[in-house]
Design an enzyme around this catalytic site. Sequence first.
Site, mmCIF file in Angstrom:
data_model
loop_
_atom_site.group_PDB
_atom_site.id
_atom_site.type_symbol
_atom_site.label_atom_id
_atom_site.label_comp_id
_atom_site.label_asym_id
_atom_site.label_seq_id
_atom_site.Cartn_x
_atom_site.Cartn_y
_atom_site.Cartn_z
ATOM 1 N N HIS A 256 12.670 30.810 16.822
ATOM 2 C CA HIS A 256 11.718 32.098 17.019
ATOM 3 C C HIS A 256 12.205 32.266 16.052
ATOM 4 O O HIS A 256 12.454 32.303 14.872
ATOM 5 C CB HIS A 256 13.520 32.864 17.789
ATOM 6 C CG HIS A 256 12.867 34.245 18.413
ATOM 7 N ND1 HIS A 256 13.144 35.656 16.995
ATOM 8 C CD2 HIS A 256 12.596 35.264 19.188
ATOM 9 C CE1 HIS A 256 12.035 36.280 17.713
ATOM 10 N NE2 HIS A 256 12.140 36.092 18.568
ATOM 11 N N ASP A 307 13.059 33.281 26.546
ATOM 12 C CA ASP A 307 12.086 32.402 27.259
ATOM 13 C C ASP A 307 12.868 30.865 28.012
ATOM 14 O O ASP A 307 12.316 30.461 28.918
ATOM 15 C CB ASP A 307 11.025 31.954 27.132
ATOM 16 C CG ASP A 307 9.529 33.623 26.341
ATOM 17 O OD1 ASP A 307 10.553 34.312 27.238
ATOM 18 O OD2 ASP A 307 9.552 33.165 25.534
HETATM 19 C C1 LIG Z 1 8.557 31.053 18.450
HETATM 20 C C2 LIG Z 1 7.446 30.278 17.161
HETATM 21 C C3 LIG Z 1 6.137 30.557 17.813
HETATM 22 C C4 LIG Z 1 8.000 30.672 16.047
HETATM 23 O O1 LIG Z 1 7.907 29.991 14.782
HETATM 24 P P1 LIG Z 1 7.930 30.193 13.699
HETATM 25 O O2 LIG Z 1 8.555 31.475 12.476
HETATM 26 O O3 LIG Z 1 5.979 30.347 12.851
HETATM 27 O O4 LIG Z 1 8.081 29.085 12.846
HETATM 28 P P2 LIG Z 1 7.441 27.634 12.427
HETATM 29 O O5 LIG Z 1 6.566 27.256 13.242
HETATM 30 O O6 LIG Z 1 7.217 28.098 10.757
HETATM 31 O O7 LIG Z 1 8.776 26.542 12.358
HETATM 32 C C5 LIG Z 1 9.336 25.762 11.388
HETATM 33 C C6 LIG Z 1 9.211 24.627 11.721
HETATM 34 O O8 LIG Z 1 10.416 24.010 13.021
HETATM 35 C C7 LIG Z 1 9.447 23.777 14.266
HETATM 36 N N1 LIG Z 1 9.603 24.445 15.163
HETATM 37 C C8 LIG Z 1 9.845 26.022 15.554
HETATM 38 N N2 LIG Z 1 9.325 25.765 16.853
HETATM 39 C C9 LIG Z 1 9.774 24.464 17.249
HETATM 40 C C10 LIG Z 1 9.925 23.565 18.617
HETATM 41 N N3 LIG Z 1 9.815 24.997 19.528
HETATM 42 N N4 LIG Z 1 9.546 22.988 18.913
HETATM 43 C C11 LIG Z 1 9.868 21.860 17.952
HETATM 44 N N5 LIG Z 1 9.386 22.119 17.049
HETATM 45 C C12 LIG Z 1 9.780 23.387 16.830
HETATM 46 C C13 LIG Z 1 7.898 23.675 13.466
HETATM 47 O O9 LIG Z 1 7.289 22.795 14.030
HETATM 48 C C14 LIG Z 1 8.765 23.420 11.918
HETATM 49 O O10 LIG Z 1 8.935 22.233 12.291
HETATM 50 P P3 LIG Z 1 8.279 22.123 9.810
HETATM 51 O O11 LIG Z 1 9.129 22.280 9.327
HETATM 52 O O12 LIG Z 1 8.982 20.068 10.515
HETATM 53 O O13 LIG Z 1 6.671 21.867 10.642
HETATM 54 C C15 LIG Z 1 8.061 28.937 17.621
HETATM 55 O O14 LIG Z 1 9.354 28.392 17.265
HETATM 56 C C16 LIG Z 1 7.424 28.649 18.827
HETATM 57 O O15 LIG Z 1 6.643 28.655 18.497
HETATM 58 N N6 LIG Z 1 8.575 28.274 19.488
HETATM 59 C C17 LIG Z 1 8.118 27.714 20.612
HETATM 60 C C18 LIG Z 1 7.109 29.174 21.391
HETATM 61 C C19 LIG Z 1 7.864 29.675 22.138
HETATM 62 O O16 LIG Z 1 8.749 29.659 22.547
HETATM 63 N N7 LIG Z 1 7.870 30.895 21.876
HETATM 64 C C20 LIG Z 1 8.363 32.103 22.160
HETATM 65 C C21 LIG Z 1 9.180 32.629 21.656
HETATM 66 S S1 LIG Z 1 10.552 34.148 22.180
#
Ligand SMILES: CC(C)(COP(=O)(O)OP(=O)(O)OC[C@H]1O[C@@H](n2cnc3c(N)ncnc32)[C@H](O)[C@@H]1OP(=O)(O)O)[C@@H](O)C(=O)NCCC(=O)NCCS
Length: 371
Positions: A256, A307
């Site tokens: 998140h 979710d």
């Molecule tokens: C929600 C979300 C977009 C937040 O992302 P964010 O703040 O942009 O976080 P980042 O994408 O910068 O992630 C930070 C690190 O964690 C990893 N990471 C984040 N979410 C992850 C996941 N669901 N699965 C695996 N790795 C994940 C990223 O790859 C990144 O790794 P790195 O530093 O080695 O590159 C992200 O966690 C995600 O895509 N989750 C899956 C989709 C989801 O469940 N969305 C509903 C949100 S309520």
Amino acid sequence: MISRGLEGIVANTTRLSDVLGEKGQLIYAGYDINELAGKVSFEETIFLLWNERLPDRAELDHLSAELRAHRELPAQVVEFLKAAPGAANPMDVIRTAVSMLGLYDDSKGDSREANYARCLSLTAKIGVLTGYYHRARQGKDLPPVRTDLGEAAHFLYLLNGEEPTKEAADTLDLAYVLHADHGMNASTFTARVVVATLTDVYSAVTAALGALKGPLHGGAHEGVIVMLKEIGDEDKVDAWVDAQFAQKKKIMGMGHRVYKTLDPRAPHLRDMAVKLTAQLGEPKWVRMSERIAELVKQKKNLNANVDFYSATVYYSLGLPTDLFTPIFAIARTAGWTAHILEQLADNRLYRPLSEYTGMPVGLTVKPIDER
Ligand SMILES: CC(C)(COP(=O)(O)OP(=O)(O)OC[C@H]1O[C@@H](n2cnc3c(N)ncnc32)[C@H](O)[C@@H]1OP(=O)(O)O)[C@@H](O)C(=O)NCCC(=O)NCCS
């Protein structure tokens, strides 16, 4: 300073909800979500978000009656729902239908009362048009709306053509409460940005629906069920998670932007998922989910988000996977409309800057045949 994705940027104040990422706390207008969950209905939550206080009995009855009285859709919208492609993404259909509702709302003025009436009408109708589309795409009849059922029960009634059990209605009602608002999330921000141009309520909610549809936002829980089915069995979870990490793929329902600890909504949904899957005789879905959550926590220090378990709850209620995001949208309409009213009450246009990283200025235009 640039903050890609506006991470850490406070874009406005709000009195409606607060997401405390470090503490894992969600607050609606002064109430911790853990205090509200199980004690208030979705209708009470709508009142809370629109009025910043809980209703008394008479106020709740009045709001419930108003919502029920506004369920009927314009005939043209019903015709559209019948004609929409059966294989469409329901979010596309709902987004288009909400936009159409604006066409057939001939109310005038931009007072808070006028906008409140539009918000109420839209909140009352979004579940109906979702239920109607689901029936229409299966070639089923569209039963007249009823006024003797609450929001969650009425939605389940429309989907299935029969009254839901109290347990099913209460489960969906609680899921609605948990999804109703969530600070400056992407779709709420979208709604606020759009309405801040002083366009109309329907345009703002249409845009919010477009934002919610994305797999990084509301679309994630559909991905959770796809994932669980793809894994198939409990003994395949570890290898599957390893493979996802090896391929640098994201695991839906985990992580998140704001919560750095457990999403406070997740345990409520987990409890519901445990109960429902046990009743269905399919507790393996929750056990698989628990193992995925454990591994992702160990390997990446990421927690399950809302979710992750709501997917299993909806699946256990027999709801079609492609309606998971629309259900999120129905609940979040409460929050979007509350934010729209709050934005309009003290409006300021959103207009951030960007840092230009293109070619240095000074290029000259060559005649087209010489380029
Ligand atoms: C929600 C979300 C977009 C937040 O992302 P964010 O703040 O942009 O976080 P980042 O994408 O910068 O992630 C930070 C690190 O964690 C990893 N990471 C984040 N979410 C992850 C996941 N669901 N699965 C695996 N790795 C994940 C990223 O790859 C990144 O790794 P790195 O530093 O080695 O590159 C992200 O966690 C995600 O895509 N989750 C899956 C989709 C989801 O469940 N969305 C509903 C949100 S309520």
